[in-house]
Design a protein around this motif. Structure first.
Motif, short mmCIF file in Angstrom:
data_model
loop_
_atom_site.label_atom_id
_atom_site.label_comp_id
_atom_site.label_asym_id
_atom_site.label_seq_id
_atom_site.Cartn_x
_atom_site.Cartn_y
_atom_site.Cartn_z
N ILE A 19 0.83 -1.21 0.00
CA ILE A 19 0.00 0.00 0.00
C ILE A 19 0.86 1.26 0.00
CG2 ILE A 19 -0.30 0.05 2.52
CD1 ILE A 19 -2.88 1.13 -0.15
N ILE A 22 2.22 1.59 -3.55
CA ILE A 22 1.12 1.97 -4.45
C ILE A 22 0.78 3.44 -4.29
CG2 ILE A 22 -1.34 1.62 -4.91
CD1 ILE A 22 -0.75 -1.40 -4.05
N MET A 23 0.59 3.88 -3.05
CA MET A 23 0.17 5.26 -2.80
C MET A 23 1.27 6.27 -3.12
SD MET A 23 -2.19 4.79 0.59
CE MET A 23 -2.78 6.48 0.58
N ASN A 25 3.46 6.06 -5.31
CA ASN A 25 3.63 6.14 -6.76
C ASN A 25 2.36 6.56 -7.48
OD1 ASN A 25 6.49 5.20 -7.47
ND2 ASN A 25 5.84 3.74 -5.91
N MET A 27 -0.48 5.13 -8.07
CA MET A 27 -0.96 4.14 -9.04
C MET A 27 -2.47 4.09 -9.13
SD MET A 27 1.64 1.02 -8.52
CE MET A 27 3.35 1.22 -9.01
N ARG A 31 -4.08 -1.18 -11.07
CA ARG A 31 -2.67 -1.52 -10.98
C ARG A 31 -2.28 -1.82 -9.52
NH1 ARG A 31 0.97 -0.10 -14.95
NH2 ARG A 31 -0.43 1.56 -15.62
N GLY A 32 -2.83 -1.02 -8.62
CA GLY A 32 -2.57 -1.24 -7.20
C GLY A 32 -3.07 -2.59 -6.73
N ASN A 33 -4.24 -2.98 -7.22
CA ASN A 33 -4.79 -4.28 -6.81
C ASN A 33 -3.99 -5.44 -7.38
OD1 ASN A 33 -6.83 -3.82 -4.96
ND2 ASN A 33 -8.25 -3.21 -6.55
N LYS A 36 -1.11 -5.60 -5.04
CA LYS A 36 -1.55 -6.07 -3.72
C LYS A 36 -1.75 -7.58 -3.72
CE LYS A 36 -5.88 -5.74 -2.56
NZ LYS A 36 -7.20 -5.26 -2.12
#
Length: 79
Positions: A19, A22-23, A25, A27, A31-33, A36
């Motif tokens: 997380i 992801i945050m 960058n 995203m 894409r984050g999922n 993850k």
């Protein structure tokens, strides 16, 4: 309970929690999922599943987000 919320073991095994990566960058959701689910595959045990079934479940979830993005790029109405 707080460990499951703030420091779940299936994410804290990495130098940077997914997380945070992801945050920082910025995203997109899809894409984050993918990140993850791919990073936690093999690290989270689902109720009623063994280790292999749980890993496959997370990999299928990651694949689902990839498929949805591909469908979106192709202009398909059903993601």
């Amino acid at each position: 309970m707080s460990d499951k919320v703030f420091k779940p073991s299936h994410y804290t095994k990495w130098l940077i929690e997914p997380i945070t990566f992801i945050m920082r960058n910025g995203m997109e959701f899809w894409r984050g999922n993918v990140i993850k689910y791919a990073t936690r595959a093999g690290g989270k045990l689902y109720d009623g599943m063994d280790e292999v079934e749980s890993e496959i479940t997370d990999l299928e979830k990651a694949k689902r987000y990839l498929d949805m993005r591909i469908n979106q790029l192709k202009g398909e109405t059903t993601l």
